[in-house]
Design an enzyme around this catalytic site. Sequence first.
Site, PDB file in Angstrom:
ATOM      1  N   ARG A  22       0.828  -1.215   0.000  1.00  0.00           N
ATOM      2  CA  ARG A  22       0.000   0.000   0.000  1.00  0.00           C
ATOM      3  C   ARG A  22       0.857   1.257   0.000  1.00  0.00           C
ATOM      4  NH1 ARG A  22      -3.713  -0.315   4.914  1.00  0.00           N
ATOM      5  NH2 ARG A  22      -1.778  -1.145   5.760  1.00  0.00           N
ATOM      6  N   ASN A  40      -6.146  -2.802   2.024  1.00  0.00           N
ATOM      7  CA  ASN A  40      -6.073  -4.254   2.166  1.00  0.00           C
ATOM      8  C   ASN A  40      -7.484  -4.816   2.227  1.00  0.00           C
ATOM      9  OD1 ASN A  40      -3.276  -4.380   2.282  1.00  0.00           O
ATOM     10  ND2 ASN A  40      -3.198  -4.393   4.509  1.00  0.00           N
TER      11      ASN A  40
END
Length: 94
Positions: A22, A40
Amino acid sequence: MDDRTRAVQARVYGKVQGVGYRLWARSEATGLGLVGWVRNERDGSVTAWLAGADAAVAAIIERLRHGPPGASVSRLDVEELETWTTPGDFRIIA
């Protein structure tokens, strides 16, 4: 100069959680001038919503296929979005 804009939602599968995916995706996206978010998912995948110049979106899609060091992408699903609202920046959603 090509000023077409494009928005996509990408779902990345494989070893993509716990490897800084990320943070890496946000850095890559902002470096390309894109806006959106990344998060996520419970199934171990990562979802990214990306919008910006057509060429920049195409570039991030190719980068997402490989990910950061330590990631192992097994599949990338990309969905073109017909309508969208620009969030104004790029965020990591917890």
